[in-house]
Design an enzyme around this catalytic site. Structure first.
Site, PDB file in Angstrom:
ATOM      1  N   THR A   1       2.985  -8.090  -0.214  1.00 36.94           N
ATOM      2  CA  THR A   1       2.826  -7.948   1.237  1.00 36.94           C
ATOM      3  C   THR A   1       2.312  -9.249   1.844  1.00 36.94           C
ATOM      4  O   THR A   1       1.435  -9.904   1.267  1.00 36.94           O
ATOM      5  CB  THR A   1       1.870  -6.808   1.670  1.00 36.94           C
TER       6      THR A   1
ATOM      7  N   ASP B   1       0.522  -9.242   4.265  1.00 33.33           N
ATOM      8  CA  ASP B   1      -0.794  -8.913   4.834  1.00 33.33           C
ATOM      9  C   ASP B   1      -1.965  -9.224   3.880  1.00 33.33           C
ATOM     10  O   ASP B   1      -3.105  -9.303   4.315  1.00 33.33           O
ATOM     11  CB  ASP B   1      -0.860  -7.431   5.220  1.00 33.33           C
TER      12      ASP B   1
ATOM     13  N   GLU C   1       0.812  -1.221   0.000  1.00 33.70           N
ATOM     14  CA  GLU C   1       0.000   0.000   0.000  1.00 33.70           C
ATOM     15  C   GLU C   1       0.853   1.283   0.000  1.00 33.70           C
ATOM     16  O   GLU C   1       0.593   2.202  -0.778  1.00 33.70           O
ATOM     17  CB  GLU C   1      -0.823  -0.094   1.296  1.00 33.70           C
TER      18      GLU C   1
ATOM     19  N   ARG D   1       7.888 -13.259   8.057  1.00 32.64           N
ATOM     20  CA  ARG D   1       8.376 -12.563   6.854  1.00 32.64           C
ATOM     21  C   ARG D   1       9.710 -13.102   6.359  1.00 32.64           C
ATOM     22  O   ARG D   1      10.181 -12.684   5.303  1.00 32.64           O
ATOM     23  CB  ARG D   1       8.551 -11.065   7.167  1.00 32.64           C
TER      24      ARG D   1
ATOM     25  N   ARG E   1      -1.309  -6.300  10.063  1.00 31.85           N
ATOM     26  CA  ARG E   1      -1.667  -4.888  10.195  1.00 31.85           C
ATOM     27  C   ARG E   1      -3.169  -4.721  10.445  1.00 31.85           C
ATOM     28  O   ARG E   1      -3.682  -5.355  11.351  1.00 31.85           O
ATOM     29  CB  ARG E   1      -1.205  -4.116   8.960  1.00 31.85           C
TER      30      ARG E   1
ATOM     31  N   ARG F   1      -3.653 -26.464  28.218  1.00 37.06           N
ATOM     32  CA  ARG F   1      -3.585 -25.001  28.241  1.00 37.06           C
ATOM     33  C   ARG F   1      -4.339 -24.372  27.079  1.00 37.06           C
ATOM     34  O   ARG F   1      -4.599 -25.016  26.059  1.00 37.06           O
ATOM     35  CB  ARG F   1      -2.126 -24.553  28.101  1.00 37.06           C
TER      36      ARG F   1
ATOM     37  N   ARG G   1      -1.086 -19.332  27.716  1.00 42.32           N
ATOM     38  CA  ARG G   1       0.232 -18.843  27.298  1.00 42.32           C
ATOM     39  C   ARG G   1       0.095 -18.107  25.956  1.00 42.32           C
ATOM     40  O   ARG G   1      -0.844 -18.363  25.200  1.00 42.32           O
ATOM     41  CB  ARG G   1       1.209 -20.004  27.102  1.00 42.32           C
TER      42      ARG G   1
HETATM   43  O1  F6P Z   1       3.162  -4.955   6.343  1.00 45.26           O
HETATM   44  C1  F6P Z   1       3.913  -6.062   6.706  1.00 45.26           C
HETATM   45  C2  F6P Z   1       4.130  -6.100   8.207  1.00 45.26           C
HETATM   46  O2  F6P Z   1       4.849  -7.277   8.518  1.00 45.26           O
HETATM   47  C3  F6P Z   1       2.867  -6.002   9.051  1.00 45.26           C
HETATM   48  O3  F6P Z   1       2.155  -7.210   9.112  1.00 45.26           O
HETATM   49  C4  F6P Z   1       3.421  -5.534  10.367  1.00 45.26           C
HETATM   50  O4  F6P Z   1       2.456  -4.816  11.109  1.00 45.26           O
HETATM   51  C5  F6P Z   1       4.536  -4.629   9.944  1.00 45.26           C
HETATM   52  O5  F6P Z   1       4.902  -4.993   8.624  1.00 45.26           O
HETATM   53  C6  F6P Z   1       5.763  -4.724  10.831  1.00 45.26           C
HETATM   54  O6  F6P Z   1       6.674  -3.769  10.407  1.00 45.26           O
HETATM   55  P1  F6P Z   1       8.191  -3.687  10.871  1.00 45.26           P
HETATM   56  O7  F6P Z   1       8.953  -4.697  10.067  1.00 45.26           O
HETATM   57  O8  F6P Z   1       8.587  -2.294  10.518  1.00 45.26           O
HETATM   58  O9  F6P Z   1       8.244  -3.990  12.318  1.00 45.26           O
END
Ligand code: F6P
Length: 341
Positions: free
Chosen positions: A125, A127, A102, A274, A171, A162, A265
């Site tokens: 992404t 996301d 985005e 990622r 996000r 648990r 937990r």
């Molecule tokens: O947009 C990808 C993302 O991994 C989101 O899911 C997460 O909120 C954000 O980036 C985390 O960003 P950073 O790598 O800057 O901590």
């Protein structure tokens, strides 16, 4: 002719596969390709390096991005846009391939609309929140990793009786939570799009335990609106806070234990989602996107983005792709809900 390729925003698996595909096709058509380092920062600061067959060799399965990335927004830097335009001119860049989500594509959209920059986009992404495409690359890998985490949490949850809370990224949308939650058999899934309260979550857990199950898995998106939890931390150049800092998973686990008495937990999956090698599906999607982006360059179809519609790679206006966030539709949540409790 010379094209610059950049990767912006958070990295994700498959970026290198796109870089490879774009470069291979453009080189084959007689173009030169330049890697723009660290997203838009590379155009602001003229950080440019050649990309040839040697540089892209062996990168298909590699996570991250060989040209680096950043969350730099030229519109937020003094003279930033002018510097971008100067670099494009001085480096003889006839086209820019912007690979991002985005934010990165939002900048591309504006540069095209306001300065006629010859830019095309590729939707990236974990996301999966970009409208204009059915799926972004990187998402499948993140779902794979989150699903594996749920599978692993199941065995330890069962051994100790648990409740295990897993906080995943995403996000302001709950794509990763919903899809990995369905794949992993989560007992409750909490996402930003659906206002399910902690009370309701606990009711589901009690219902499940009354049926004889003495362990449960709850998947929660980092962006879930937990009553009483505010925003935390500074915003980046695109106005985003670090949602992970809100500690939604930890607070949810605390409230579940308090309300139900079940030992609970939390696991925050974080950037593991990622990192590492892309799944075959992401490698293929990224490769198809990369070839499409190169074709858009060769056909001079500026302001367009490669996109997936069903099984076909098409192109859409960058403007449409960045107009709104793609939320999880109710039908998807209904699939997840059928297995709650
Ligand atoms: O947009 C990808 C993302 O991994 C989101 O899911 C997460 O909120 C954000 O980036 C985390 O960003 P950073 O790598 O800057 O901590």
């Amino acid at each position: 002719m010379r094209a610059g390729v950049l990767t912006g925003g958070g990295d994700c698996p498959g970026l290198n596969a796109v870089i490879r595909a774009v470069t291979r096709r453009l080189l084959a058509s007689g173009w030169e390709v330049a890697g723009v380092r660290e997203g838009w920062k590379g155009l602001v600061e003229a950080l440019i390096e050649p990309l040839g067959m040697r540089e892209i060799s062996g990168i298909l399965p590699r996570g991250g991005t060989i040209i680096g990335t950043s969350r730099t927004n030229p519109y937020k830097l003094p003279g930033g846009v002018e510097k971008v335009l100067t670099t494009i001119e001085s480096e003889d860049l006839d086209a820019i391939v912007a690979i991002g989500g985005e934010d990165t594509l939002g900048v591309a959209t504006r540069l095209y609309a306001e300065h006629d920059v010859h830019v095309v986009g590729v939707p990236k992404t974990i996301d999966n929140d970009l409208s204009g495409t059915d799926y972004t690359f990187g998402f499948d890998t993140a779902v794979f990793i989150a699903t594996e985490a749920i599978d692993r949490l199941h065995t330890t949850a069962e051994s100790h009786n648990r409740v295990m809370v897993l906080e995943v990224m995403g996000r302001h949308t709950g794509w990763i939570a919903v899809v990995s939650g369905i794949a992993g058999g989560a007992d409750v899934i909490l996402i930003p799009e659906v206002p399910m309260s902690v009370d309701d979550c606990c009711t589901e857990l009690r219902r499940r335990h009354e049926k004889g199950k003495d362990f449960s898995i709850v998947v929660v998106s980092e962006g879930y609106e937990l009553e009483g939890i505010g925003e935390a931390g500074d915003v980046d150049q695109f106005g985003h806070v670090r949602l992970s800092e809100r500690g939604v998973g930890a607070e949810l686990a605390r409230r579940i234990e308090e309300q139900t008495g079940y030992e609970t937990r939390v696991t925050v999956l974080g950037h593991v989602q990622r990192g590492g090698s892309p799944t075959p599906r992401d490698r293929v999607l990224a490769t198809r996107y990369g070839l499409k982006a190169a074709d858009l360059v060769l056909d001079e179809r500026w302001g367009r983005m490669a996109a997936l519609r069903g099984d076909a790679i098409v192109d859409v206006a960058l403007e449409d792709a960045t107009r709104e966030l793609k939320m999880v539709p109710p039908e998807w949540y209904d699939v997840a809900k059928a297995f709650f409790g």
